[in-house]
Design a protein around this motif. Structure first.
Motif, PDB file in Angstrom:
ATOM      1  N   LEU A   4      53.843  50.413  14.764  1.00  0.00           N
ATOM      2  CA  LEU A   4      53.386  49.725  13.552  1.00  0.00           C
ATOM      3  C   LEU A   4      54.434  48.745  13.030  1.00  0.00           C
ATOM      4  CD1 LEU A   4      51.813  52.792  11.681  1.00  0.00           C
ATOM      5  CD2 LEU A   4      50.888  51.426  13.557  1.00  0.00           C
ATOM      6  N   ASN A   5      55.303  48.297  13.910  1.00  0.00           N
ATOM      7  CA  ASN A   5      56.416  47.446  13.481  1.00  0.00           C
ATOM      8  C   ASN A   5      56.604  46.290  14.448  1.00  0.00           C
ATOM      9  OD1 ASN A   5      58.704  46.383  12.298  1.00  0.00           O
ATOM     10  ND2 ASN A   5      60.083  47.881  13.197  1.00  0.00           N
ATOM     11  N   ALA A  36      45.850  43.960   8.152  1.00  0.00           N
ATOM     12  CA  ALA A  36      46.911  44.206   7.171  1.00  0.00           C
ATOM     13  C   ALA A  36      46.327  44.484   5.787  1.00  0.00           C
ATOM     14  CB  ALA A  36      47.866  43.011   7.116  1.00  0.00           C
ATOM     15  N   ASP A  37      45.252  43.779   5.428  1.00  0.00           N
ATOM     16  CA  ASP A  37      44.560  44.070   4.161  1.00  0.00           C
ATOM     17  C   ASP A  37      44.158  45.544   4.104  1.00  0.00           C
ATOM     18  OD1 ASP A  37      44.662  41.511   3.081  1.00  0.00           O
ATOM     19  OD2 ASP A  37      42.725  40.920   3.903  1.00  0.00           O
ATOM     20  N   MET A  44      52.016  40.785   7.364  1.00  0.00           N
ATOM     21  CA  MET A  44      53.174  41.538   6.897  1.00  0.00           C
ATOM     22  C   MET A  44      52.990  41.892   5.426  1.00  0.00           C
ATOM     23  SD  MET A  44      56.237  39.325   8.704  1.00  0.00           S
ATOM     24  CE  MET A  44      57.554  40.340   8.032  1.00  0.00           C
ATOM     25  N   ARG A  45      53.152  43.184   5.083  1.00  0.00           N
ATOM     26  CA  ARG A  45      52.927  43.642   3.712  1.00  0.00           C
ATOM     27  C   ARG A  45      53.976  44.671   3.318  1.00  0.00           C
ATOM     28  NH1 ARG A  45      47.433  42.252   2.947  1.00  0.00           N
ATOM     29  NH2 ARG A  45      47.173  40.469   4.343  1.00  0.00           N
ATOM     30  N   LEU A  46      54.138  44.865   2.027  1.00  0.00           N
ATOM     31  CA  LEU A  46      55.031  45.883   1.487  1.00  0.00           C
ATOM     32  C   LEU A  46      54.227  46.933   0.724  1.00  0.00           C
ATOM     33  CD1 LEU A  46      58.034  43.878  -0.066  1.00  0.00           C
ATOM     34  CD2 LEU A  46      57.870  44.874   2.221  1.00  0.00           C
ATOM     35  N   VAL A  47      54.646  48.195   0.890  1.00  0.00           N
ATOM     36  CA  VAL A  47      54.136  49.304   0.087  1.00  0.00           C
ATOM     37  C   VAL A  47      55.356  50.069  -0.423  1.00  0.00           C
ATOM     38  CG1 VAL A  47      52.742  51.398   0.043  1.00  0.00           C
ATOM     39  CG2 VAL A  47      52.037  49.461   1.477  1.00  0.00           C
ATOM     40  N   ARG A  48      55.388  50.360  -1.718  1.00  0.00           N
ATOM     41  CA  ARG A  48      56.572  51.002  -2.290  1.00  0.00           C
ATOM     42  C   ARG A  48      56.696  52.450  -1.831  1.00  0.00           C
ATOM     43  NH1 ARG A  48      57.635  53.448  -7.247  1.00  0.00           N
ATOM     44  NH2 ARG A  48      55.520  52.979  -7.987  1.00  0.00           N
ATOM     45  N   ARG A 107      57.439  48.412   5.208  1.00  0.00           N
ATOM     46  CA  ARG A 107      56.991  47.064   5.574  1.00  0.00           C
ATOM     47  C   ARG A 107      56.108  47.171   6.799  1.00  0.00           C
ATOM     48  NH1 ARG A 107      60.653  42.906   8.643  1.00  0.00           N
ATOM     49  NH2 ARG A 107      59.589  43.986  10.342  1.00  0.00           N
ATOM     50  N   LEU A 108      54.819  47.006   6.595  1.00  0.00           N
ATOM     51  CA  LEU A 108      53.913  47.073   7.734  1.00  0.00           C
ATOM     52  C   LEU A 108      53.750  45.683   8.328  1.00  0.00           C
ATOM     53  CD1 LEU A 108      50.716  45.944   7.145  1.00  0.00           C
ATOM     54  CD2 LEU A 108      50.840  47.823   5.526  1.00  0.00           C
ATOM     55  N   SER A 109      53.550  45.645   9.625  1.00  0.00           N
ATOM     56  CA  SER A 109      53.242  44.386  10.300  1.00  0.00           C
ATOM     57  C   SER A 109      52.272  44.697  11.435  1.00  0.00           C
ATOM     58  CB  SER A 109      54.508  43.695  10.823  1.00  0.00           C
ATOM     59  OG  SER A 109      55.276  44.553  11.629  1.00  0.00           O
ATOM     60  N   THR A 110      51.255  43.895  11.537  1.00  0.00           N
ATOM     61  CA  THR A 110      50.167  44.155  12.479  1.00  0.00           C
ATOM     62  C   THR A 110      50.176  43.141  13.618  1.00  0.00           C
ATOM     63  OG1 THR A 110      48.648  42.730  11.254  1.00  0.00           O
ATOM     64  CG2 THR A 110      48.730  45.056  10.623  1.00  0.00           C
ATOM     65  N   HIS A 111      49.535  43.530  14.715  1.00  0.00           N
ATOM     66  CA  HIS A 111      49.276  42.569  15.798  1.00  0.00           C
ATOM     67  C   HIS A 111      47.944  42.916  16.440  1.00  0.00           C
ATOM     68  CE1 HIS A 111      50.203  39.440  18.731  1.00  0.00           C
ATOM     69  NE2 HIS A 111      51.194  39.094  17.931  1.00  0.00           N
ATOM     70  N   VAL A 112      47.568  42.167  17.459  1.00  0.00           N
ATOM     71  CA  VAL A 112      46.228  42.317  18.033  1.00  0.00           C
ATOM     72  C   VAL A 112      46.007  43.671  18.684  1.00  0.00           C
ATOM     73  CG1 VAL A 112      45.890  39.836  18.350  1.00  0.00           C
ATOM     74  CG2 VAL A 112      46.968  41.177  20.181  1.00  0.00           C
ATOM     75  N   TYR A 113      47.071  44.335  19.133  1.00  0.00           N
ATOM     76  CA  TYR A 113      46.913  45.627  19.798  1.00  0.00           C
ATOM     77  C   TYR A 113      46.812  46.780  18.800  1.00  0.00           C
ATOM     78  CZ  TYR A 113      51.955  45.580  18.960  1.00  0.00           C
ATOM     79  OH  TYR A 113      53.188  45.484  18.371  1.00  0.00           O
TER      80      TYR A 113
END
Length: 410
Positions: free
Chosen positions: A34-35, A303-304, A333-337, A376-382
């Motif tokens: 997930l990174n 990511a949403d 790319m998003r942040l969650v506390r 910090r999440l970041s997504t990709h196609v997989y």
């Protein structure tokens, strides 16, 4: 969040033969990755192309290195096309930090000058700016930009710090620790008007923005193709367009030293340049399989969804909202506390990342800003919605437990 419907998980992307997208990568099947934003992930087709090139290099090294500059120039032209910049403005470097180091090594500051950075800057790039300043008897000035600052407020904060002493501005295009954009267009226009060189650190940008430098007036821009572009690691671009471009030389003086920019960067002795040569295979794979426009849309929609699901999971265990107001958010790319006590410094965040990988078999990124820790999440196609649902269901409760247990947090 964007205006997409985040109550429903986006449908996973598939390969042409109907298999899950992840089958095109060699990521460990027993882990959740997930990174993507930290080190990327290279599709198998590009791995095989790089291995083929390495075998060719080792079969006939003399012939390989004799013809390597021409091959690098061809790859550079292809990668410049992906970035929508002119090949004559683009040099290839190992990573974005390396591109910044090239600028620092070739830039002269007057004694007493200031290098302006922000408190969102990537640590290694800021450390390079500090070394540049020490070398010339200059100083580094750090500008605070609030995490929730929109384009106008962020621009105003940086512009207000400019002075007659400012000799260089170093600005992130997309920040690493805080997953936000910076107003590089507006600040670039001000910098050009005042004659102040601007270096833009676009490490995360290639692959995320279709036309990264559209409307961006800067002297130097550097970005990694091995992050969201999925190229083999060690592939980045250094774009130079201003009056200082012809003064740039690679960190290694080789037989191309007498060539103009950027040709002199194509000859770097016995450096393994197969990452450069195999990079177009990764970019072409994404384009041929889904198309970059569709890939970017999927990453943003996922990511949403992930931000909502994981934010709700943290809010439930924390008893308060985990949502983060980011002024100029980024698609994938998003942040969650995080719960209080977790990841409040860079070292603590890195230690938490390593513990989660060891104990929970999930590769994630944790960051800190202003003494607060973030996931910090970041997504990709997989990636799929199930990846982030797993994190919310299995990992969030464990993180909350570590936060509550004395000595439980790393």
């Amino acid at each position: 969040m964007s205006e997409t419907d985040v109550s429903t998980a986006p449908r996973p992307l598939l390969l042409a033969d109907g298999r899950p997208a992840a089958r095109a990568w060699s990521l460990h099947p027993g882990q959740r990755h997930l990174n993507h934003g930290s080190f990327g992930a290279v599709p198998v087709v590009a791995q095989r192309e790089q291995q083929r090139l390495r075998e060719e290099m080792d079969r006939s090294p003399v012939l390989w290195f004799a013809t390597l500059p021409e091959r690098v120039a061809a790859a550079r032209t292809a990668l410049a096309g992906f970035l929508r910049v002119a090949p004559e403005d683009c040099a290839l470097v190992p990573n974005a930090s390396g591109g910044a180091s090239v600028v620092y090594a070739n830039l002269t500051l007057r004694p007493g000058a200031e290098v302006l950075v922000t408190d969102h800057g990537y640590g290694a790039v800021t450390m390079g700016a500090e070394r540049l300043a020490r070398r010339h008897g200059a100083t580094v000035r750090t500008v605070h930009v609030p995490l929730d600052a929109d384009e106008e407020r962020a621009c105003a904060a940086v512009v207000a710090a400019l002075s007659e002493a400012t000799g260089l501005i170093v600005l992130d295009h997309i920040t690493s620790a805080t997953a936000r954009r910076m107003p590089v267009r507006r600040i670039g226009a001000v910098a050009r008007e005042r004659g102040i060189p601007l270096l833009v650190d676009g490490a995360h940008v290639p692959g995320l923005l279709a036309d990264p430098l559209d409307g961006v007036d800067c002297d130097f821009w550097t970005g990694n193709l091995h992050k969201f572009g999925c190229a083999p690691r060690g592939t980045a671009a250094l774009v130079a367009r201003g009056p200082l471009r012809d003064s740039l030389h690679p960190l290694i003086d080789s037989w191309g030293a007498g060539e103009p920019f950027p040709d002199r960067f194509d000859t770097q002795g016995t450096v393994d340049a197969t990452s450069y040569l195999a990079a177009p295979a990764a970019l072409d794979f994404i384009e041929a399989t889904w198309g970059w426009e569709r890939a970017r849309a999927y990453m943003s929609e996922l990511a949403d969804y992930a931000e909502r699901v994981i934010g709700e999971a943290f809010a439930e265990v924390m008893g308060e909202s985990a949502a983060v107001d980011v002024g100029m958010p980024v698609g994938p790319m998003r942040l969650v506390r995080l719960p209080a006590g977790l990841g409040s410094t860079r070292l603590e965040a890195d230690a938490l990342r390593d513990r989660v990988a060891r104990e929970l078999d999930v590769e994630v990124a944790f960051t800190s800003f202003g003494g607060v820790g973030y996931f910090r999440l970041s997504t990709h196609v997989y990636n799929t919605a199930a990846d982030f649902e797993y994190f919310a269901e299995r990992c969030v409760p464990k993180l909350a437990e570590w936060a509550r247990t004395p000595g439980g947090a790393p």
